[in-house]
Each structure stands twice: as structure tokens, then as C-alpha cells.
Design a protein around this motif. Structure first.
Motif, PDB file in Angstrom:
ATOM      1  N   ARG A  27      33.250  27.706  32.358  1.00 47.72           N
ATOM      2  CA  ARG A  27      34.006  28.627  31.482  1.00 47.72           C
ATOM      3  C   ARG A  27      33.138  29.796  31.019  1.00 47.72           C
ATOM      4  NH1 ARG A  27      33.507  23.943  28.891  1.00 47.72           N
ATOM      5  NH2 ARG A  27      32.181  23.859  27.069  1.00 47.72           N
ATOM      6  N   ASP A  28      31.816  29.572  30.863  1.00 49.29           N
ATOM      7  CA  ASP A  28      30.918  30.664  30.477  1.00 49.29           C
ATOM      8  C   ASP A  28      30.746  31.664  31.620  1.00 49.29           C
ATOM      9  OD1 ASP A  28      30.534  29.523  27.953  1.00 49.29           O
ATOM     10  OD2 ASP A  28      28.780  28.384  28.622  1.00 49.29           O
ATOM     11  N   VAL A  29      30.663  31.151  32.837  1.00 48.03           N
ATOM     12  CA  VAL A  29      30.572  32.032  34.001  1.00 48.03           C
ATOM     13  C   VAL A  29      31.876  32.821  34.129  1.00 48.03           C
ATOM     14  CG1 VAL A  29      30.298  32.137  36.520  1.00 48.03           C
ATOM     15  CG2 VAL A  29      28.951  30.490  35.188  1.00 48.03           C
ATOM     16  N   TYR A  30      33.009  32.152  33.939  1.00 44.04           N
ATOM     17  CA  TYR A  30      34.314  32.822  34.023  1.00 44.04           C
ATOM     18  C   TYR A  30      34.419  33.924  32.962  1.00 44.04           C
ATOM     19  CZ  TYR A  30      39.284  33.639  34.482  1.00 44.04           C
ATOM     20  OH  TYR A  30      40.495  34.242  34.685  1.00 44.04           O
ATOM     21  N   ALA A  31      33.995  33.622  31.744  1.00 48.78           N
ATOM     22  CA  ALA A  31      34.078  34.612  30.661  1.00 48.78           C
ATOM     23  C   ALA A  31      33.240  35.842  30.990  1.00 48.78           C
ATOM     24  CB  ALA A  31      33.625  33.988  29.344  1.00 48.78           C
ATOM     25  N   GLN A  32      32.046  35.630  31.511  1.00 49.97           N
ATOM     26  CA  GLN A  32      31.187  36.757  31.876  1.00 49.97           C
ATOM     27  C   GLN A  32      31.785  37.515  33.049  1.00 49.97           C
ATOM     28  OE1 GLN A  32      28.391  37.564  30.126  1.00 49.97           O
ATOM     29  NE2 GLN A  32      28.211  39.397  31.376  1.00 49.97           N
ATOM     30  N   ALA A  33      32.297  36.793  34.027  1.00 49.35           N
ATOM     31  CA  ALA A  33      32.876  37.427  35.212  1.00 49.35           C
ATOM     32  C   ALA A  33      34.127  38.236  34.859  1.00 49.35           C
ATOM     33  CB  ALA A  33      33.206  36.377  36.271  1.00 49.35           C
ATOM     34  N   SER A  34      34.903  37.747  33.910  1.00 50.00           N
ATOM     35  CA  SER A  34      36.148  38.447  33.567  1.00 50.00           C
ATOM     36  C   SER A  34      35.877  39.796  32.899  1.00 50.00           C
ATOM     37  CB  SER A  34      37.039  37.576  32.686  1.00 50.00           C
ATOM     38  OG  SER A  34      36.434  37.349  31.432  1.00 50.00           O
ATOM     39  N   ALA A  35      34.674  39.991  32.397  1.00 50.46           N
ATOM     40  CA  ALA A  35      34.311  41.264  31.780  1.00 50.46           C
ATOM     41  C   ALA A  35      33.892  42.302  32.832  1.00 50.46           C
ATOM     42  CB  ALA A  35      33.170  41.049  30.787  1.00 50.46           C
ATOM     43  N   ARG A  36      33.737  41.886  34.069  1.00 50.18           N
ATOM     44  CA  ARG A  36      33.309  42.793  35.140  1.00 50.18           C
ATOM     45  C   ARG A  36      34.501  43.566  35.685  1.00 50.18           C
ATOM     46  NH1 ARG A  36      27.845  42.761  35.055  1.00 50.18           N
ATOM     47  NH2 ARG A  36      27.864  43.662  37.115  1.00 50.18           N
ATOM     48  N   LEU A  37      34.366  44.852  35.779  1.00 49.35           N
ATOM     49  CA  LEU A  37      35.460  45.695  36.250  1.00 49.35           C
ATOM     50  C   LEU A  37      35.750  45.522  37.733  1.00 49.35           C
ATOM     51  CD1 LEU A  37      34.634  49.026  34.396  1.00 49.35           C
ATOM     52  CD2 LEU A  37      36.365  47.324  33.810  1.00 49.35           C
ATOM     53  N   HIS A  38      34.746  45.171  38.512  1.00 47.60           N
ATOM     54  CA  HIS A  38      34.929  45.118  39.960  1.00 47.60           C
ATOM     55  C   HIS A  38      35.422  43.771  40.472  1.00 47.60           C
ATOM     56  CE1 HIS A  38      33.257  49.087  40.390  1.00 47.60           C
ATOM     57  NE2 HIS A  38      32.226  48.725  39.668  1.00 47.60           N
ATOM     58  N   LEU A  39      35.545  42.785  39.598  1.00 46.28           N
ATOM     59  CA  LEU A  39      36.048  41.479  40.031  1.00 46.28           C
ATOM     60  C   LEU A  39      37.537  41.392  39.726  1.00 46.28           C
ATOM     61  CD1 LEU A  39      33.146  39.088  38.982  1.00 46.28           C
ATOM     62  CD2 LEU A  39      33.827  39.728  41.283  1.00 46.28           C
ATOM     63  N   THR A  40      38.330  41.241  40.759  1.00 46.83           N
ATOM     64  CA  THR A  40      39.777  41.182  40.607  1.00 46.83           C
ATOM     65  C   THR A  40      40.206  39.794  40.124  1.00 46.83           C
ATOM     66  OG1 THR A  40      40.112  40.424  42.870  1.00 46.83           O
ATOM     67  CG2 THR A  40      40.054  42.820  42.517  1.00 46.83           C
ATOM     68  N   ALA A  41      41.462  39.669  39.749  1.00 45.10           N
ATOM     69  CA  ALA A  41      42.000  38.374  39.318  1.00 45.10           C
ATOM     70  C   ALA A  41      41.875  37.343  40.437  1.00 45.10           C
ATOM     71  CB  ALA A  41      43.460  38.528  38.893  1.00 45.10           C
ATOM     72  N   ASP A  42      42.045  37.775  41.673  1.00 43.32           N
ATOM     73  CA  ASP A  42      41.907  36.852  42.796  1.00 43.32           C
ATOM     74  C   ASP A  42      40.469  36.333  42.903  1.00 43.32           C
ATOM     75  OD1 ASP A  42      42.955  35.468  45.124  1.00 43.32           O
ATOM     76  OD2 ASP A  42      41.676  36.829  46.286  1.00 43.32           O
ATOM     77  N   MET A  43      39.516  37.196  42.649  1.00 44.35           N
ATOM     78  CA  MET A  43      38.114  36.766  42.697  1.00 44.35           C
ATOM     79  C   MET A  43      37.810  35.794  41.552  1.00 44.35           C
ATOM     80  SD  MET A  43      36.863  38.147  45.343  1.00 44.35           S
ATOM     81  CE  MET A  43      38.458  37.985  46.072  1.00 44.35           C
TER      82      MET A  43
END
Length: 87
Positions: A27-43
Motif C-alpha cells: 500500500r505504501d508503494v501504491y500510494a507513492q506510485a499514485s502520486a506519479r503523473l506518468h503512471l496510468t491507472a492501468d499501471m
């Protein structure tokens, strides 16, 4: 999204979330990843396929790569490779 962008973004996420930490919850990796503009919902959905729990960086990379292989996306996304850290 090209595989190169996905790999670079995920490596940056992992660099940030694992800084000074041995293990991290998905969940911590997901939270950090969700803040990235270049990672889409599919990613981000790739991370949702990883079972909850705490992972070392090496275990997290292996888990993400297993999801990529399971989805048969290795040719489009590639696998996340981790350079040897010999410091």
C-alpha cells in the motif's frame, strides 16, 4: 506508455519509498506510485495484483515482474531490472 517510461517511473517510486527502509508494504508503494503523473491507472493496477504484506525491494521487484509476466506484457512493458549495487 512505453516500457521504458514505466520501468523508469517504477524504479523512481521504489527509490523513494525504500529510502532508509528495509521492507515496505504494498500500500505504501501504491500510494507513492499514485502520486506519479506518468503512471496510468492501468499501471497502478499491477500493484493491486500483489498480495498485501511487507516486501524487501528485491521481493517487490520480483512481485511486479511476476504480474507483468502473468499479464503477458513483458514485450510491451519489459521487466524491471535492478542493477547490482556494489558500493
Amino acid at each position: 506508455m512505453s516500457g521504458h517510461v514505466f520501468q523508469d517511473e517504477m524504479r523512481q517510486v521504489l527509490d523513494e519509498v525504500y529510502r532508509g527502509r528495509e521492507t515496505v508494504a504494498v500500500r505504501d508503494v501504491y500510494a507513492q506510485a499514485s502520486a506519479r503523473l506518468h503512471l496510468t491507472a492501468d499501471m497502478l493496477a499491477h500493484l493491486n495484483e500483489i498480495p498485501e504484506g511487507a516486501y524487501t525491494r528485491q521481493e517487490m521487484v520480483a512481485a511486479i515482474n511476476r504480474v507483468i509476466l502473468h499479464r503477458n506484457e513483458q514485450d510491451t512493458l519489459g521487466l524491471i531490472d535492478e542493477p547490482s549495487r556494489t558500493e
